[in-house]
Design an enzyme around this catalytic site. Structure first.
Site, PDB file in Angstrom:
ATOM      1  N   HIS A  14      46.098  21.465 -39.118  1.00 59.07           N
ATOM      2  CA  HIS A  14      46.030  20.502 -40.221  1.00 59.07           C
ATOM      3  C   HIS A  14      47.372  19.866 -40.549  1.00 59.07           C
ATOM      4  O   HIS A  14      47.427  18.733 -41.031  1.00 59.07           O
ATOM      5  CB  HIS A  14      45.502  21.194 -41.486  1.00 59.07           C
ATOM      6  CG  HIS A  14      44.122  21.731 -41.333  1.00 59.07           C
ATOM      7  ND1 HIS A  14      43.011  20.950 -41.464  1.00 59.07           N
ATOM      8  CD2 HIS A  14      43.680  22.982 -41.022  1.00 59.07           C
ATOM      9  CE1 HIS A  14      41.929  21.693 -41.258  1.00 59.07           C
ATOM     10  NE2 HIS A  14      42.312  22.919 -40.975  1.00 59.07           N
ATOM     11  N   HIS A  72      37.376  28.971 -36.319  1.00 58.80           N
ATOM     12  CA  HIS A  72      38.104  30.205 -36.702  1.00 58.80           C
ATOM     13  C   HIS A  72      37.153  31.393 -36.878  1.00 58.80           C
ATOM     14  O   HIS A  72      36.818  31.786 -37.986  1.00 58.80           O
ATOM     15  CB  HIS A  72      39.041  30.020 -37.894  1.00 58.80           C
ATOM     16  CG  HIS A  72      38.532  29.197 -39.058  1.00 58.80           C
ATOM     17  ND1 HIS A  72      37.367  29.482 -39.729  1.00 58.80           N
ATOM     18  CD2 HIS A  72      39.054  28.118 -39.665  1.00 58.80           C
ATOM     19  CE1 HIS A  72      37.200  28.613 -40.714  1.00 58.80           C
ATOM     20  NE2 HIS A  72      38.222  27.763 -40.682  1.00 58.80           N
ATOM     21  N   ASP A  91      47.102  35.586 -36.314  1.00 56.13           N
ATOM     22  CA  ASP A  91      48.303  35.836 -37.110  1.00 56.13           C
ATOM     23  C   ASP A  91      48.364  37.271 -37.618  1.00 56.13           C
ATOM     24  O   ASP A  91      49.305  37.650 -38.313  1.00 56.13           O
ATOM     25  CB  ASP A  91      48.397  34.842 -38.290  1.00 56.13           C
ATOM     26  CG  ASP A  91      47.212  34.927 -39.240  1.00 56.13           C
ATOM     27  OD1 ASP A  91      46.272  35.698 -38.962  1.00 56.13           O
ATOM     28  OD2 ASP A  91      47.226  34.221 -40.264  1.00 56.13           O
ATOM     29  N   ASP A  99      45.366  26.727 -37.083  1.00 57.82           N
ATOM     30  CA  ASP A  99      44.822  26.346 -38.403  1.00 57.82           C
ATOM     31  C   ASP A  99      45.985  26.129 -39.383  1.00 57.82           C
ATOM     32  O   ASP A  99      45.853  26.357 -40.583  1.00 57.82           O
ATOM     33  CB  ASP A  99      43.842  27.409 -38.923  1.00 57.82           C
ATOM     34  CG  ASP A  99      42.911  26.895 -40.013  1.00 57.82           C
ATOM     35  OD1 ASP A  99      42.714  25.667 -40.100  1.00 57.82           O
ATOM     36  OD2 ASP A  99      42.398  27.711 -40.797  1.00 57.82           O
TER      37      ASP A  99
HETATM   38 ZN   LIG Z   1      41.015  24.514 -40.486  1.00 55.75          ZN
END
Ligand SMILES: [Zn+2]
Length: 379
Positions: free
Chosen positions: A61, A211, A243, A269
């Site tokens: 993003h 995700h 992560d 993400d």
């Molecule tokens: Zn996203």
């Protein structure tokens, strides 16, 4: 165009890691072998280092204080340049649920960019389930609607690569059909689908999970949910935020053991706070707070994207115990295949685009080449 010789490195190929020199010429990988000589080429000594294909982040993003939803050329450039030193050589700018007019503006701004690193656009929203909205703002969620979707993407069909939606909502399966027939990937995301609804969506054409584990109905032994469908259906690709916060390392192991690494795609993400200090930022018009690199909505427990970068995702996966060449495949070849660009990108082979990342032993980025040009050199 310049030529570059990368000497003495260990090349991360699809299924092996092997010592070899690599010659880049006219933007492509021209030769791979022992004892290649430089001639006029710029020399990079990669002794003790790894040479990987450039990372392809299909779900991002923002970064460097900017978000693709900002809708301007400057933001697009800032994000691309912020992730470059982290080894990302291609990406899909990813939109969030905001008013359709704003989403349309963002599509126009991204489409205006001629940067070859942009491989298309990922639309994450607004046809999502409120129960699984995560950091998608509830006020902007809509029921799946073919007409509004077609108005949103009108004139940009070729640019849109992935559309994420909750297929169990009324009208969801019709929209999946339209997305797939338009040549795009339909992804299940922010979805409260039951197992059977998720399987029906896969039958209708859903081929990716946004995700995975996050923002979807989880696995219960009496209702295996969307997660159960993603683990069992053999045709879908699962996006993964590696992560160590969004998904437990052993839940990642469960994905890898059930589906195999070739159906797992590492994504970041990442939001605008990526590459920035901890503090307050915005995401789709909402305040988020970043502490120790973890982004959350200010008024809730929900995670709000990540501040992950691709080389960290690779490093984490190696620390979780997965083989380096498998991990790199999930960050390069898998996304390249998804986007249909695997004949030119996503692996190291003669004739492929010279998008390359030179990594040190600790997975720190030392050099980045894009289209054969040396674009980043670390300290
Ligand atoms: Zn996203």
């Amino acid at each position: 165009m310049s030529s570059v010789l990368v000497k003495n490195g260990r090349l991360i190929r699809k299924h092996t890691v092997e010592p070899a020199d690599l010659l880049v010429d006219s933007g492509r990988i021209a030769a791979i072998g022992k004892n290649l000589t430089a001639g006029q080429a710029t020399l990079i000594d990669a002794q003790g280092m790894y040479v990987a294909p450039g990372f392809i982040d299909i779900h991002i993003h923002g970064a460097g204080g900017s978000d693709f939803m900002d809708g301007g050329a400057e933001s697009v450039k800032t994000i691309l340049d912020t992730v470059l030193p982290h080894g990302t050589t291609s990406l899909l700018p990813t939109l969030m649920s905001e008013p359709l007019s704003r989403m349309r503006q963002a599509i126009e701004a991204i489409a205006d960019s001629e940067d070859p690193r942009i491989l298309g656009i990922y639309i994450e929203g607004p046809f999502f389930s409120e129960e699984k909205k995560g950091a998608q703002p509830a006020a902007h969620l809509l029921a799946p609607d073919v007409d509004s979707f077609q108005a949103l993407i009108d004139g940009f069909t070729e640019k849109i690569k992935v559309v994420s939606l909750a297929p169990e909502l009324p009208g969801g399966l019709d929209l999946v059909g339209v997305i797939v027939r338009s040549g795009m990937i339909a992804a299940l995301g922010h979805s409260n689908a039951s197992f059977s609804q998720a399987m029906a969506a896969i039958d209708a054409g859903v081929s990716q999970f946004t995700h995975f584990y996050n923002g979807m109905s989880s696995l219960h032994h009496r209702n295996p949910g969307a997660v159960g469908a993603g683990l069992l259906a053999t045709t879908t690709t699962l996006e993964l935020i590696a992560d160590g916060i969004h998904v437990h390392p052993r839940a990642i192991e469960l994905m890898v053991k059930t589906r195999g690494i070739d159906y797992i795609c590492l994504i970041t993400d990442a939001v605008r706070a990526t590459g920035m200090p901890d503090g307050k930022y915005t995401l789709a018009g909402q305040e988020i707070f970043v502490q120790d690199g973890i982004a959350r909505l200010v008024d809730g427990e929900s995670l709000a994207g990540s501040t992950l970068t691709m080389e960290k995702a690779v490093r984490n996966m190696v620390q979780f115990g997965f083989p380096l060449h498998d991990v790199v495949r999930a960050a390069t070849f898998v996304p390249a295949c998804r986007l249909g660009v695997d004949t030119t990108k996503g692996s190291i082979a003669v004739g492929k685009d010279a998008d390359l990342v030179v990594l040190n032993e600790d997975m720190g980025v030392e050099y980045v080449l894009i289209g054969g040009e040396l674009r980043y050199e670390g300290g």
